[in-house]
Design an enzyme around this catalytic site. Structure first.
Site, short mmCIF file in Angstrom:
data_model
loop_
_atom_site.label_atom_id
_atom_site.label_comp_id
_atom_site.label_asym_id
_atom_site.label_seq_id
_atom_site.Cartn_x
_atom_site.Cartn_y
_atom_site.Cartn_z
N CYS A 83 0.86 -1.18 0.00
CA CYS A 83 0.00 0.00 0.00
C CYS A 83 0.90 1.24 0.00
CB CYS A 83 -0.92 -0.01 1.22
SG CYS A 83 -2.11 1.33 1.15
N HIS A 85 0.01 4.51 -0.99
CA HIS A 85 -0.58 5.73 -0.41
C HIS A 85 -0.46 5.64 1.10
CE1 HIS A 85 -4.35 3.99 1.22
NE2 HIS A 85 -4.35 5.10 1.93
N ASP A 230 -10.25 3.68 -4.72
CA ASP A 230 -9.13 4.47 -4.19
C ASP A 230 -9.35 5.92 -4.58
OD1 ASP A 230 -6.63 5.51 -3.43
OD2 ASP A 230 -5.64 3.61 -3.88
N CYS A 234 -3.60 5.57 -6.44
CA CYS A 234 -3.19 4.24 -5.99
C CYS A 234 -1.71 3.99 -6.32
CB CYS A 234 -4.06 3.14 -6.61
SG CYS A 234 -3.74 1.52 -5.88
N GLY A 235 -0.90 3.93 -5.28
CA GLY A 235 0.54 3.79 -5.49
C GLY A 235 0.94 2.45 -6.07
#
Ligand code: PYC
Length: 310
Positions: A83, A85, A230, A234-235
């Site tokens: 994750c 973000h 998201d 979204c990273g």
């Protein structure tokens, strides 16, 4: 239990900073949380304290002593593999607490060690774990939508990446986009289309041209497991996109890809090649703001002390 809330490009991260004791090492801590203490996840994320888009982060001592912290991420239904973000939110939280200063910080996540660089302007650049495109133009038959074609890529989570199909990437289409991506996710599962080693593809990402006026190369909509979308670009989804762009030769090493999310916030992406490998190291920059500090009260008389549906 003490928490700090932040958001990264609109996507929330709720970080537990005191009041729980976890075993050392992100993987061991995730095992403990999921098997012995899942109430922490439900108390933090489920209503009435949380809501479906909330992502939680529990800090733990890292197994690797070169890391500043270990972290376990989770959402309304389960534990997330990666994750970004959330990593950016955790870095902003540690900076807010004075536990870190600008510079490089290694962070142990359950999908591997990432390096986060905190800059003086509070932006955070994360060098992610090795990412890659597994399949190109895979087709899935989606009830009510017909044949949908997309790439399958790993960016810390498994993604199905769709371009030019489905509802237009506009905020007013969020319900339609949620319906479309949920149907795609269901169809992938039913038809046995997976990531490597049979891994479930639990994130669906749709791309389109950016809204007029946005200084971006593309705009996306990302459906997360648990059916929330998201709010940020979204990273890990941007990492998966970078892996696809690198594989197709559409982005060169070091070039910047500006990925906008559905609400118009932007992550800057680029990648570093890995010698003798098809995989790349995605590099994603975003910014998080701390927006709350709270002490949670767990009252044994409260039927929803651990959240609704827990
Ligand atoms: O930014 O990688 C991310 C992410 C995954 C799920 C929600 N955000």
């Amino acid at each position: 239990m003490k928490i700090i809330d932040s958001h990264t490009g609109g996507e929330p991260t709720r970080t537990v900073i005191a009041g729980i004791t976890l075993p050392k090492g992100a993987l061991v801590a995730r095992d403990f949380l999921s098997k012995e203490a899942d109430w922490i996840r439900t108390a933090l994320i489920n209503e009435p304290r949380g809501f479906d888009a909330m992502v939680g982060a529990c800090l733990c001592d890292p197994a690797d002593p070169t890391c500043v912290t270990g972290v376990v991420f989770f959402n309304n239904v389960s534990y997330l593999q990666g994750c970004l973000h959330g990593t950016i939110g955790v870095v902003a939280t540690l900076a807010h607490l004075g536990r870190i200063t600008p510079g490089d910080h290694r962070i142990e996540t359950t999908s591997g060690i990432v390096t986060a660089t905190l800059a003086d302007d509070h932006s955070v650049t994360v060098k992610n774990i090795p990412s890659y495109r597994l399949a190109t133009a895979a087709s899935v038959e989606v009830p009510d939508y017909g044949t949908v074609t997309g790439d399958i890529a790993w960016g810390g989570n498994w993604f199905f990446l769709i371009s030019g199909q489905g509802p237009a990437i506009r905020r007013e289409n969020i319900d339609d986009l949620t319906q479309f991506t949920s149907s795609v996710r269901q169809a992938l599962e039913t038809q046995g289309i997976t990531g490597a080693n049979g891994a479930e593809i639990d994130h669906i990402e749709v791309f389109g041209p950016p809204l007029n006026g946005l200084n971006a190369d593309s705009q996306n909509f990302v459906l997360c497991p648990g059916k929330a979308y998201d709010r940020s670009p979204c990273g890990t989804g941007t990492s998966a996109k970078l892996a696809c762009l690198a594989a197709s030769g559409d982005l060169k090493e070091g070039e910047i890809w500006r990925q906008a999310g559905i609400i118009g916030t932007i992550f800057n992406g680029s990648f570093q090649s890995i010698p003798d490998s098809e995989k790349i190291l995605p590099i994603v920059t975003g910014r998080a703001f701390v927006n709350g500090e709270t002490i949670l009260v767990l009252n044994p008389d409260d039927p929803f002390q651990f959240g609704i549906n827990s």
